[in-house]
Write a protein that holds these residues in place. Sequence first.
Motif, PDB file in Angstrom:
ATOM      1  N   ARG A 198       1.033  -1.107   0.026  1.00 39.95           N
ATOM      2  CA  ARG A 198       0.066   0.088  -0.168  1.00 39.95           C
ATOM      3  C   ARG A 198       0.933   1.334   0.262  1.00 39.95           C
ATOM      4  NH1 ARG A 198      -0.965  -1.880   5.540  1.00 39.95           N
ATOM      5  NH2 ARG A 198      -0.164  -0.222   7.255  1.00 39.95           N
ATOM      6  N   ARG A 199       0.483   2.149  -0.695  1.00 38.57           N
ATOM      7  CA  ARG A 199       1.256   3.683  -0.861  1.00 38.57           C
ATOM      8  C   ARG A 199       0.328   4.712  -1.148  1.00 38.57           C
ATOM      9  NH1 ARG A 199       5.585   2.758  -5.541  1.00 38.57           N
ATOM     10  NH2 ARG A 199       7.415   3.129  -3.902  1.00 38.57           N
ATOM     11  N   ASP A 200      -0.127   5.071   0.270  1.00 32.21           N
ATOM     12  CA  ASP A 200      -1.320   6.098   0.088  1.00 32.21           C
ATOM     13  C   ASP A 200      -0.828   7.304   1.157  1.00 32.21           C
ATOM     14  OD1 ASP A 200      -3.729   7.508  -0.209  1.00 32.21           O
ATOM     15  OD2 ASP A 200      -4.848   5.685   0.043  1.00 32.21           O
ATOM     16  N   ASP A 201      -0.188   8.207   0.678  1.00 33.63           N
ATOM     17  CA  ASP A 201       0.162   9.245   1.397  1.00 33.63           C
ATOM     18  C   ASP A 201      -1.085  10.043   2.137  1.00 33.63           C
ATOM     19  OD1 ASP A 201       2.828   8.707   1.589  1.00 33.63           O
ATOM     20  OD2 ASP A 201       3.105  10.062  -0.227  1.00 33.63           O
ATOM     21  N   HIS A 202      -2.060  10.217   1.149  1.00 36.55           N
ATOM     22  CA  HIS A 202      -3.117  10.836   1.444  1.00 36.55           C
ATOM     23  C   HIS A 202      -4.015  10.302   2.554  1.00 36.55           C
ATOM     24  CE1 HIS A 202      -2.432  13.381  -2.090  1.00 36.55           C
ATOM     25  NE2 HIS A 202      -2.502  12.461  -2.805  1.00 36.55           N
ATOM     26  N   THR A 203      -4.101   8.898   2.585  1.00 38.64           N
ATOM     27  CA  THR A 203      -4.942   8.232   3.580  1.00 38.64           C
ATOM     28  C   THR A 203      -4.428   8.443   4.868  1.00 38.64           C
ATOM     29  OG1 THR A 203      -5.812   6.716   2.133  1.00 38.64           O
ATOM     30  CG2 THR A 203      -5.724   6.081   4.243  1.00 38.64           C
TER      31      THR A 203
END
Length: 75
Positions: free
Chosen positions: A19-24
């Motif tokens: 998973r790669r989701d800075d926004h989350t």
Amino acid sequence: GIERHRQDAKWGGVPGVDRRDDHTYAAVLGEEYGEVCKAWLERDVAALRAELIQTAAVAVAWIEEIDNGGGEARA
């Protein structure tokens, strides 16, 4: 510890790899910090402690994402 395992079960996979989701992470960290502030204002020490653990666990998860390659530029 326990909270980090709970987060991995909730979000799935290894931070920065699966998973790669800075926004989350930014949104969840902000939400947890808001709950820390609310507990502090209400002088609810038990809730404050629990929210601080959750906030710290989110921060550690985000650091793990960066360390696992999540900080690299994405297309």
